[in-house]
Design an enzyme around this catalytic site. Structure first.
Site, PDB file in Angstrom:
ATOM      1  N   SER A  54       0.831  -1.210   0.000  1.00 58.02           N
ATOM      2  CA  SER A  54       0.000   0.000   0.000  1.00 58.02           C
ATOM      3  C   SER A  54       0.861   1.253   0.000  1.00 58.02           C
ATOM      4  CB  SER A  54      -0.915   0.032   1.231  1.00 58.02           C
ATOM      5  OG  SER A  54      -1.628   1.261   1.270  1.00 58.02           O
ATOM      6  N   VAL A  59       7.261   2.402   4.203  1.00 60.01           N
ATOM      7  CA  VAL A  59       8.246   1.753   3.333  1.00 60.01           C
ATOM      8  C   VAL A  59       7.784   1.783   1.878  1.00 60.01           C
ATOM      9  CG1 VAL A  59       9.520  -0.374   2.862  1.00 60.01           C
ATOM     10  CG2 VAL A  59       9.123   0.334   5.214  1.00 60.01           C
ATOM     11  N   CYS A  60       6.506   1.575   1.649  1.00 59.93           N
ATOM     12  CA  CYS A  60       5.975   1.620   0.280  1.00 59.93           C
ATOM     13  C   CYS A  60       6.133   3.022  -0.309  1.00 59.93           C
ATOM     14  CB  CYS A  60       4.511   1.206   0.262  1.00 59.93           C
ATOM     15  SG  CYS A  60       4.216  -0.464   0.879  1.00 59.93           S
ATOM     16  N   ALA A  61       5.787   4.030   0.475  1.00 62.16           N
ATOM     17  CA  ALA A  61       5.928   5.412   0.025  1.00 62.16           C
ATOM     18  C   ALA A  61       7.392   5.732  -0.274  1.00 62.16           C
ATOM     19  CB  ALA A  61       5.369   6.359   1.081  1.00 62.16           C
ATOM     20  N   SER A  63       9.692   3.642  -1.243  1.00 71.50           N
ATOM     21  CA  SER A  63      10.107   2.976  -2.484  1.00 71.50           C
ATOM     22  C   SER A  63       9.638   3.759  -3.707  1.00 71.50           C
ATOM     23  CB  SER A  63       9.624   1.523  -2.534  1.00 71.50           C
ATOM     24  OG  SER A  63       8.237   1.433  -2.788  1.00 71.50           O
TER      25      SER A  63
END
Length: 165
Positions: A54, A59-61, A63
């Site tokens: 999500s 961590v997703c943001a 990446s």
């Protein structure tokens, strides 16, 4: 059946994660404007598939931000960030962050993608979402690099992925 971890706890995944040298499976994703795109739309370009649970997690943001920054220096390469977030979430995040060097794709119309790529989380709190992975493709959609991150809370190895190009 593959496994990964979430904060150190084992997580079961459905499907088989593809390896280097195999052909990428076709898929369709939804852009921020609700139009669809496919892997074939980037034929002749190298592709970096950044797959994550999500865009609304740290961590997703990170990446997406990192690949956006690095993508500006890549020739003949498209970074494609994929998750089950709705296109509205991608649009909100990218607009707020000034993200414009990557394409975001929602997989909400493509439920088979995660099984086809061996990334469907089958248990735990993120059940039904994507495990974190980076898959690098050449111009003909042959996999040059494939990393399923060992723990979903970890960032991918950006340098290794981009070195495969």
């Amino acid at each position: 059946m593959a496994t990964t971890k979430l904060a150190g706890n084992p997580v079961q995944l459905a499907g088989e994660f593809p390896g280097k040298g195999s052909a990428a499976k076709k898929f369709v994703a939804v852009k921020q404007d609700l139009s669809e795109f496919s892997l074939e739309d980037f034929q002749g370009k190298r592709k970096v598939l950044n797959v994550f649970p999500s865009i609304d997690t740290d961590v997703c943001a990170t990446s997406v931000r990192t690949f956006n920054k690095k993508a500006s220096d890549l020739e003949n390469t498209q970074v494609i960030c994929l998750s089950f977030d709705l296109p509205f979430a991608h649009k909100r995040f990218c607009g707020a962050e000034g993200i414009d060097n990557v394409v975001t794709g929602s997989l909400f119309r493509s439920p088979d993608f995660l099984k086809d790529y061996g990334l469907l989380i089958e248990d735990g709190p993120l059940k039904g979402l994507a495990a974190r992975a980076v898959i690098v493709l050449d111009e003909n959609n042959t996999i040059l690099y494939a990393e399923m991150v060992d723990d979903i809370t970890h960032e991918p190895d950006y340098d290794a992925a981009l070195a495969a190009l």
